[in-house]
Write a protein that holds these residues in place. Structure first.
Motif, PDB file in Angstrom:
ATOM      1  N   LYS A 219       0.823  -1.215   0.000  1.00  0.00           N
ATOM      2  CA  LYS A 219       0.000   0.000   0.000  1.00  0.00           C
ATOM      3  C   LYS A 219       0.861   1.270   0.000  1.00  0.00           C
ATOM      4  O   LYS A 219       0.320   2.364   0.119  1.00  0.00           O
ATOM      5  CB  LYS A 219      -0.869   0.025   1.256  1.00  0.00           C
ATOM      6  CG  LYS A 219      -2.045  -0.951   1.260  1.00  0.00           C
ATOM      7  CD  LYS A 219      -2.881  -0.694   2.508  1.00  0.00           C
ATOM      8  CE  LYS A 219      -4.158  -1.500   2.505  1.00  0.00           C
ATOM      9  NZ  LYS A 219      -4.962  -1.236   3.735  1.00  0.00           N
ATOM     10  N   CYS A 220       2.163   1.111  -0.054  1.00  0.00           N
ATOM     11  CA  CYS A 220       3.033   2.270   0.119  1.00  0.00           C
ATOM     12  C   CYS A 220       3.597   2.777  -1.209  1.00  0.00           C
ATOM     13  O   CYS A 220       4.047   2.001  -2.045  1.00  0.00           O
ATOM     14  CB  CYS A 220       4.187   1.915   1.046  1.00  0.00           C
ATOM     15  SG  CYS A 220       3.638   1.463   2.705  1.00  0.00           S
ATOM     16  N   VAL A 221       3.567   4.104  -1.370  1.00  0.00           N
ATOM     17  CA  VAL A 221       4.118   4.736  -2.565  1.00  0.00           C
ATOM     18  C   VAL A 221       5.615   4.438  -2.666  1.00  0.00           C
ATOM     19  O   VAL A 221       6.126   4.099  -3.728  1.00  0.00           O
ATOM     20  CB  VAL A 221       3.941   6.271  -2.500  1.00  0.00           C
ATOM     21  CG1 VAL A 221       4.480   6.922  -3.756  1.00  0.00           C
ATOM     22  CG2 VAL A 221       2.476   6.629  -2.286  1.00  0.00           C
ATOM     23  N   LYS A 222       6.285   4.615  -1.563  1.00  0.00           N
ATOM     24  CA  LYS A 222       7.724   4.343  -1.536  1.00  0.00           C
ATOM     25  C   LYS A 222       7.920   2.954  -0.943  1.00  0.00           C
ATOM     26  O   LYS A 222       7.653   2.720   0.229  1.00  0.00           O
ATOM     27  CB  LYS A 222       8.447   5.404  -0.718  1.00  0.00           C
ATOM     28  CG  LYS A 222       8.593   6.721  -1.465  1.00  0.00           C
ATOM     29  CD  LYS A 222       9.418   7.710  -0.659  1.00  0.00           C
ATOM     30  CE  LYS A 222       9.630   9.002  -1.438  1.00  0.00           C
ATOM     31  NZ  LYS A 222      10.149  10.085  -0.553  1.00  0.00           N
ATOM     32  N   ASP A 223       8.402   2.060  -1.768  1.00  0.00           N
ATOM     33  CA  ASP A 223       8.503   0.665  -1.366  1.00  0.00           C
ATOM     34  C   ASP A 223       9.638   0.036  -2.156  1.00  0.00           C
ATOM     35  O   ASP A 223       9.515  -0.187  -3.357  1.00  0.00           O
ATOM     36  CB  ASP A 223       7.171  -0.045  -1.678  1.00  0.00           C
ATOM     37  CG  ASP A 223       7.238  -1.548  -1.412  1.00  0.00           C
ATOM     38  OD1 ASP A 223       8.283  -2.040  -0.962  1.00  0.00           O
ATOM     39  OD2 ASP A 223       6.224  -2.222  -1.676  1.00  0.00           O
ATOM     40  N   VAL A 224      10.750  -0.198  -1.498  1.00  0.00           N
ATOM     41  CA  VAL A 224      11.863  -0.857  -2.186  1.00  0.00           C
ATOM     42  C   VAL A 224      12.235  -2.162  -1.489  1.00  0.00           C
ATOM     43  O   VAL A 224      13.391  -2.578  -1.509  1.00  0.00           O
ATOM     44  CB  VAL A 224      13.097   0.074  -2.328  1.00  0.00           C
ATOM     45  CG1 VAL A 224      12.781   1.224  -3.265  1.00  0.00           C
ATOM     46  CG2 VAL A 224      13.572   0.593  -0.983  1.00  0.00           C
TER      47      VAL A 224
END
Lengths: 458, 458
Positions: free
Chosen positions: B182-187
């Motif tokens: 659900k996260c925009v920033k996800d690495v």
């Protein structure tokens, strides 16, 4: 130890001026921005075209030598640190902007181009490359793609992966593939581009990138708003989004961060201010005043203490001062910090901060939180203080557990690297991890490309 | 012929009401919107949860039965047509919107949800799911993800892949994986989501999707502008983009299309009008009048013949009339059309149209072009006319060659399916095709999931 034959073949390929194996040269390739992770390679090669990259990989495969690609070396999770020795492949000679296709909003670059240089080039023709991590002045496009870098504009513009339209990649075994295209709508075959973006140089070496740029916003407005608590600030963020306004930038500082900055630069924070939002909107000049007004109203409805609007570029610098002084200011609290970079769905930031407060209390540590509110990305600094004892590592694990409980991610924009490998299982379940490992093995059967990164041992 | 044991096991698993093997039922699962590609399966199964999907795949693997997943069946390239027989897996029972997380701008849906239903649900809470293909009323989210559907808002908002944040996928061999978050920033780990988006159901079966939505634009404005030639219209598009305004929608009709529509509905086109642009901007109400003005000025500088602005919703419908009447109007020219869906970098649309004109002339055929100017997506209709002879298939190959020459893509938003498989090599070179095949083989070693689609035989 590298095989002499391997060394000679590299020297034949590149010439002696583009490879080095002397131990004193190795220090320069042993680190990134994370002071704790260092490891020296046994050699460094500096190819200048994709054919050389492919040849180097074939040689590495023939002689079983680990290869670690390196961009600007500004990462935070050891992504470019050669933890298993072998050779570092420095990509700094891939430093050309190959094409600026203004009419199609596309640029084609080599991976060694420094992000800021690209930004400046496209700015000159009235366009913008949105990803904007703090390290733009030295980070390279290749590194940014490898780490799927974010930055301060992601709230509105997204992260690096949203701007990579295509890649040329040398696979670990030396084949050269081309993914994507210059076209927005492109369903020709499988989308391989995104598999390489964010793979931290473990699946292939990027030798060219097709990037999307956008029209440069006509204008922007900068504001700060302070609140008694981060909960109040969170209410304001919800209220702002409810107006339909989408800020380009929505940064925050929590109480500890705010107090540290106030102590360091006395920018005028009041004791009752426990959270600061730094907000920027951009777009058509005409529209921005109305947007600022909506933001101000939303903040006022949520108990804003001080709302400041920049009237000039100078004002803007002033408003950014607190955010920019933060790293420096935190050094006044302690010299040793345990840093983390996590994200949660944005509306759960207050819940995450509450959990962090509890962790701080439980372990008698100081936790300073700041970062990119608009995309749920929190940078966490943890310390026992200036004269504190050793850091309780259990606190770090509790942070990870809290992130997972809130459906967040243990790595937001700084990668997994070698630093978070052992924590990846918190976010990735076993069948999915297994699939990731199978992809890695398919591409790199000997596990020689950037070993020890991203994937934990199976 | 399906093995009786296989049939019994499916009946045991799903009950007799959720599978059928009667030949008369098979017609309903034999086609999509492309009238030329039909093939009947030997059975149809209708699972209702991921565990059933996994079990079906394991059975299919045990008995070597091809499985073709099916959403709304509204595709144009035979993606859901069971060309190698076996069973069709109908996903219509996966029809729940599982979660609408308003604060986080996220919805979680099952793949059988009809796109328009999802759009309506999020519209009710002031948000928008941007992908908007013409088939929204019957196409499903699963099908849209499988085909990476586009539509009329892609110029500003991008395509389906830009809204898929995570997926639950059953692999061909029955493992269940979860990608993204659900996260925009996800690495956290490799980005597998995008590999499944646009893979046309050949790499796995989507059982759940985490989608991003955006704040619903406060307002929109609709305009049309006509020009003597498409070159003139192209100049206007460049001039519009140069102002920094980013239209949400930027559709076009060429001369043949325009004349056909005028003949069919007499909406008032003048003989000297050889191209029509349909433009919509959306955003904050305050800003739009200025944007419309900029667009009008840009069009005027480029020799616009008629510039119309909608003053009301009724006006808007009126301006859309020509675009909407097109398919119907083209039937007046001919009943048999060879359709294509291609894209080029947007600034090369005029060059592409010139090449298409030459092809039409060379083969004495009629070519009508229309589509999504703002993202370079041209829908091409080719015909020999009402009483014309057989269609010269060489013309289709020349279209493909022209696309490639302009760095375009042979498939923009309608997939490769089984219709364009043999042309994929025009866009994908051999090492890259080989890599795609290796991914397919890794996931589906027996080649049983949606066989005959996307990848040509190696």
């Amino acid at each position: 130890m590298l095989h002499q034959e391997f060394i000679h073949k590299l020297e034949d390929l590149l010439g002696k001026d583009r490879c080095t194996f002397s131990p004193e040269d190795m220090v320069a390739y042993s680190y990134d921005a994370n002071p704790e992770k260092r490891a020296q390679p046994e050699g460094m090669v500096s190819p200048k075209n994709k054919e050389e990259v492919a040849e180097i990989m074939k040689l590495a495969y023939a002689y079983d030598v680990p290869v670690t690609p390196r961009g600007g070396g500004s990462g935070y999770t050891g992504g470019c640190v050669p933890v298993q020795g072998g050779i570092v492949m420095a990509m700094d000679r891939f430093n050309r902007i190959l094409e600026i296709d203004r009419d199609n909003f596309i640029v084609i670059v080599e991976p060694g181009v420094v992000v800021q240089d690209l930004q400046a080039e496209v700015d000159r023709i009235g366009q913008m490359y949105p990803p904007d991590p703090a390290s733009v002045a030295f980070a390279t496009i290749g590194g940014n793609i490898a780490e799927n870098a974010g930055g301060i504009r992601a709230a509105k513009y997204g992260v690096t992966k949203h701007y990579v339209m295509g890649l040329e990649v040398v696979l670990p075994t030396g084949e050269i593939v081309r993914t994507g295209s210059k076209c927005v709508k492109d369903v020709a075959g499988y989308n391989l581009t995104e598999l390489f973006v964010g793979s931290e140089g473990t699946l292939g070496i990027i030798t060219k990138a097709v990037l999307k740029v956008v029209p440069k916003p006509e204008a922007r407005r900068t504001m700060t708003a302070t609140f008694s608590t981060l909960e109040k600030a969170a209410e304001a963020v919800s209220a702002i989004y409810a107006t339909g306004v989408r800020p380009a930038t929505l940064e925050f500082l929590d109480r500890i961060s705010l107090e540290a900055v106030e102590k360091a630069i006395a920018f005028g924070a009041k004791p009752e201010e426990g959270a600061l939002l730094l907000i920027e909107v951009d777009g058509s000049d005409h529209a921005l005043d109305a947007e600022v007004e909506k933001i101000q109203t939303a903040c006022e409805q949520c108990g804003v203490i001080t709302f400041r609007k920049a009237q000039s570029d100078e004002d803007r610098e002033d408003l950014w001062k607190a955010r920019r002084a933060l790293s420096f200011a935190l050094c006044e609290i302690a010299t040793e910090w345990e840093d983390d970079d996590i994200s949660v769905p944005i509306a759960r930031i207050p819940a995450m901060i509450r959990k962090l407060d509890q962790i701080a209390e439980r372990h008698h540590i100081i936790i300073a939180n700041f970062g990119h509110y608009g995309d749920g990305n929190i940078h966490i600094g943890m310390t026992t203080g200036k004269n504190g004892g050793p850091f309780p590592m259990k606190a770090k694990q509790e942070v990870v557990a809290a992130v997972v409980e809130l459906e967040g991610r243990i790595a937001a924009e700084h990668g997994i690297g070698c630093v978070k490998v052992e924590n990846l299982h918190w976010n990735i379940d076993e069948p999915t991890m297994n699939l990731m490992r199978r992809f890695k093995t398919l591409l790199d059967p000997k596990g020689l490309l950037n070993p020890g990164k991203v994937m934990p041992k199976g």
